[in-house]
Motif scaffolding. Structure first.
Motif, PDB file in Angstrom:
ATOM      1  N   ASP A 101      11.348  57.737 108.373  1.00 13.59           N
ATOM      2  CA  ASP A 101      11.789  57.863 106.985  1.00 13.59           C
ATOM      3  C   ASP A 101      13.008  56.983 106.742  1.00 13.59           C
ATOM      4  N   ILE A 103      15.855  56.062 103.254  1.00 10.04           N
ATOM      5  CA  ILE A 103      16.207  56.221 101.850  1.00 10.04           C
ATOM      6  C   ILE A 103      17.434  55.375 101.553  1.00 10.04           C
ATOM      7  N   SER A 175      13.319  55.123  97.369  1.00 14.81           N
ATOM      8  CA  SER A 175      12.621  54.887  98.629  1.00 14.81           C
ATOM      9  C   SER A 175      12.982  53.506  99.140  1.00 14.81           C
ATOM     10  N   GLY A 208       6.608  54.762  95.905  1.00 11.54           N
ATOM     11  CA  GLY A 208       7.707  55.633  96.310  1.00 11.54           C
ATOM     12  C   GLY A 208       8.294  56.376  95.134  1.00 11.54           C
TER      13      GLY A 208
END
Length: 225
Positions: A101, A103, A175, A208
């Motif tokens: 992941d 961000i 994202s 995203g």
């Protein structure tokens, strides 16, 4: 002594495991067993054996924005105990990152995070100084991240068919896989005549999400640590 002030809704309980939890909508409790990082000046209370150490700016990871004064000054919190973080009564959220992941967040929206997360400052591609000199923080790895937002956040899905255009002063994050560019929605002639005040937006393309807050940025103030 009797008062709703002392109701279970407001009363602190002992943490059952290390890590962060929401104390309430405006603050995060972090049970520290080792080390974590937080925004300088965001500690509102603590108990236990904890030490707080300022982290330098402009070297290595987080970068102070010289032009606007925006950025993020960090402190390391080390030891064993519990600490409560908050900033200007902004709404708080916890993001769980799993391996793979990532961000991207504006530094002004970062409250605290696990030391297991990796992070780096990047200039927002396509924005440069024309878009306010956007320097955002890219978080990756496995751990928790405390995010704050002035007002209730607006989370907008982004798809290849539907790119999103956001005010650069309202963007909280997105994202990390999305691509960014500047979009001009006003002609030069319109700007000369007064215009709408929304001449340039950040365009986000891909698959995203983008998070925006329901207000534009206030003038930045220096952190007192």
């Amino acid at each position: 002594m009797q008062s709703e002030l002392f109701s279970s809704e407001h009363l602190v309980t002992q943490a059952s495991a290390p890590g962060m939890t929401l104390q309430n909508a405006k603050s995060i409790k972090y049970a520290v067993d080792g080390e974590c990082y937080a925004r300088q000046g965001s500690m509102v209370a603590f108990r236990g054996n904890l030490q707080f150490e300022k982290q330098g700016q402009g070297v290595g990871k987080f970068l102070k924005r010289a032009v606007t004064g925006e950025g993020l000054a960090l402190m390391a919190v080390r030891g064993q105990g519990e600490v409560w973080f908050a900033h200007e009564a902004q709404n708080c959220f916890i993001v769980d990152l799993a391996p793979g992941d990532s961000i991207t967040l504006n530094g002004r929206n970062v409250l605290c995070f696990d030391s297991t997360l990796s992070y780096e400052i990047k200039v927002v591609k396509g924005a440069g100084m024309t878009g306010g000199g956007l320097f955002n923080s890219v978080f990756t790895g496995h751990g928790q991240l405390g995010v704050m937002c002035e007002g209730n956040p607006i989370v907008i899905p982004v798809s290849p068919q539907l790119p999103v255009y956001a005010d650069t002063d309202a963007v909280v994050g997105w994202s990390a896989a999305l691509t960014t560019s500047l979009h001009r929605s006003q002609s030069v002639g319109s700007m000369i005549r007064g215009g709408s005040g929304e001449a340039v937006q950040l365009r986000l393309d891909g698959e995203g999400f983008v998070i925006v807050r329901p207000s534009e940025a206030k003038p930045a103030t220096a952190s007192n640590g």
